[in-house]
Design an enzyme around this catalytic site. Sequence first.
Site, PDB file in Angstrom:
ATOM      1  N   ASP A   9       0.871  -1.172   0.000  1.00  0.00           N
ATOM      2  CA  ASP A   9       0.000   0.000   0.000  1.00  0.00           C
ATOM      3  C   ASP A   9       0.908   1.222   0.000  1.00  0.00           C
ATOM      4  O   ASP A   9       1.715   1.402   0.914  1.00  0.00           O
ATOM      5  CB  ASP A   9      -0.903  -0.040   1.241  1.00  0.00           C
ATOM      6  CG  ASP A   9      -2.062   0.934   1.150  1.00  0.00           C
ATOM      7  OD1 ASP A   9      -1.920   1.975   0.476  1.00  0.00           O
ATOM      8  OD2 ASP A   9      -3.111   0.668   1.782  1.00  0.00           O
TER       9      ASP A   9
ATOM     10  N   ASP B 258      -3.507   7.280  -3.197  1.00  0.00           N
ATOM     11  CA  ASP B 258      -3.387   6.159  -2.270  1.00  0.00           C
ATOM     12  C   ASP B 258      -3.763   4.903  -3.052  1.00  0.00           C
ATOM     13  O   ASP B 258      -4.864   4.829  -3.599  1.00  0.00           O
ATOM     14  CB  ASP B 258      -4.379   6.440  -1.128  1.00  0.00           C
ATOM     15  CG  ASP B 258      -4.401   5.397  -0.028  1.00  0.00           C
ATOM     16  OD1 ASP B 258      -3.558   4.492  -0.026  1.00  0.00           O
ATOM     17  OD2 ASP B 258      -5.293   5.515   0.843  1.00  0.00           O
TER      18      ASP B 258
ATOM     19  N   HIS C 108     -12.311   5.808   1.629  1.00  0.00           N
ATOM     20  CA  HIS C 108     -12.395   7.107   2.285  1.00  0.00           C
ATOM     21  C   HIS C 108     -12.281   8.252   1.302  1.00  0.00           C
ATOM     22  O   HIS C 108     -11.581   8.162   0.296  1.00  0.00           O
ATOM     23  CB  HIS C 108     -11.272   7.236   3.329  1.00  0.00           C
ATOM     24  CG  HIS C 108      -9.926   6.799   2.808  1.00  0.00           C
ATOM     25  ND1 HIS C 108      -9.003   7.679   2.317  1.00  0.00           N
ATOM     26  CD2 HIS C 108      -9.352   5.566   2.676  1.00  0.00           C
ATOM     27  CE1 HIS C 108      -7.934   7.012   1.916  1.00  0.00           C
ATOM     28  NE2 HIS C 108      -8.112   5.721   2.108  1.00  0.00           N
TER      29      HIS C 108
ATOM     30  N   HIS D  70      -7.950  10.807   5.211  1.00  0.00           N
ATOM     31  CA  HIS D  70      -9.248  10.255   5.600  1.00  0.00           C
ATOM     32  C   HIS D  70     -10.170  11.423   5.938  1.00  0.00           C
ATOM     33  O   HIS D  70     -10.332  11.794   7.090  1.00  0.00           O
ATOM     34  CB  HIS D  70      -9.106   9.278   6.773  1.00  0.00           C
ATOM     35  CG  HIS D  70      -8.423   7.998   6.366  1.00  0.00           C
ATOM     36  ND1 HIS D  70      -9.100   6.821   6.207  1.00  0.00           N
ATOM     37  CD2 HIS D  70      -7.137   7.729   6.046  1.00  0.00           C
ATOM     38  CE1 HIS D  70      -8.254   5.866   5.813  1.00  0.00           C
ATOM     39  NE2 HIS D  70      -7.053   6.401   5.713  1.00  0.00           N
TER      40      HIS D  70
ATOM     41  N   GLU E 278     -11.159   0.709  -1.305  1.00  0.00           N
ATOM     42  CA  GLU E 278     -10.222  -0.365  -0.946  1.00  0.00           C
ATOM     43  C   GLU E 278     -10.904  -1.563  -0.287  1.00  0.00           C
ATOM     44  O   GLU E 278     -10.940  -1.671   0.922  1.00  0.00           O
ATOM     45  CB  GLU E 278      -9.081   0.166  -0.077  1.00  0.00           C
ATOM     46  CG  GLU E 278      -9.474   1.032   1.099  1.00  0.00           C
ATOM     47  CD  GLU E 278      -8.232   1.542   1.846  1.00  0.00           C
ATOM     48  OE1 GLU E 278      -7.290   0.770   2.065  1.00  0.00           O
ATOM     49  OE2 GLU E 278      -8.231   2.740   2.210  1.00  0.00           O
TER      50      GLU E 278
ATOM     51  N   GLU F 169      -6.575  -1.292  -3.997  1.00  0.00           N
ATOM     52  CA  GLU F 169      -7.036   0.075  -3.757  1.00  0.00           C
ATOM     53  C   GLU F 169      -6.656   0.975  -4.916  1.00  0.00           C
ATOM     54  O   GLU F 169      -5.549   0.866  -5.465  1.00  0.00           O
ATOM     55  CB  GLU F 169      -6.382   0.617  -2.465  1.00  0.00           C
ATOM     56  CG  GLU F 169      -6.790   2.053  -2.141  1.00  0.00           C
ATOM     57  CD  GLU F 169      -6.214   2.557  -0.821  1.00  0.00           C
ATOM     58  OE1 GLU F 169      -5.169   2.035  -0.378  1.00  0.00           O
ATOM     59  OE2 GLU F 169      -6.813   3.484  -0.248  1.00  0.00           O
TER      60      GLU F 169
HETATM   61 MN    MN Z   1      -3.839   2.728   1.082  1.00  0.00          MN
HETATM   62 MN    MN Z   2      -6.657   4.192   1.750  1.00  0.00          MN
END
Ligand code: MN
Ligand code: MN
Length: 299
Positions: A85, A96, A156, A164, A190, A284
Amino acid sequence: MTNEELDNFIEAGKIAGRIREESKSLIMVDEPLLDIAETIEKMIYDEGVQPAFPVNISINDNAAHYTPEFECALTLGENDVVKIDLGVAIEGAISDTAYTIDLSGKNENLVKASSEALDAALLAIKPGVGVGEIGGIIEDKIKSYGFKPISNLTGHMIKSNDLHAGVSVPNVRGTGDSYTFKVGDIFAIEPFATNGRGQVEDSEQVEIFSIHSAQPIRMRQSRQILQHVIEKYGVLPFAERWVRREFKSKLLVSAALKEMLEAGVLRGYPVLKEQAGSLVAQFEHTILIEENGARVLSK
Ligand code: MN
Ligand code: MN
């Protein structure tokens, strides 16, 4: 959001997507986790941008938030299910993105469950769709493979300097905010699939921290470290490993981080664990909501 901010989100996405693909060749049996994390972080810095957070390498029943320790000697094992990640930040605009590699090849369906859940969610997202509806789509896809979605991990909203940003996108039906997607929104979606219980818990281990609030702190070393992380990372999460690189002493760094956690100056992100012995897969992407639907920025 200004045009310049949007351009930064688009650029952060391109870089994150490129590094996401290039980094896959690093994920091999016997490869040291520390080398993988530091190589990916270097790839990000080499683009002239910043990691939005320390590279997470979460293996098997670790679902998220593990990044190698300063002197981590762990290597990838032949049966590991490895989740990478990574995030890229350009002046607060964050992308992200995550993927899973199943080194044994025995857990293809678990990997597919998560990756197809992401694809299905991305197809369904458009302006006016409620974030809660997406949870049902993700849950159905993951269950169709005989696995469970992790109910207490979510996608998010992302805003500048805010990974977030309030609104969550659930991975299960019947939960989540009443928010509907709007043109111009940035979200990370995700889905996590597991053969465990479908819920993570905080472990004792904390490797990732971020600045939380201004509070008086007593130790001189804490004040120096605080100064350093504010200058270098601002509000973005950082790793204990990164601080150790600057401040060498394991004892002093861990005492300082502990003091700052207890004072509320820092918040910690504990390693999130599924049921012991279970496996977790995650995919994600960061998306921009456009008139016609979700535009994947991180590819
Ligand atoms: Mn992530
Ligand atoms: Mn994330």
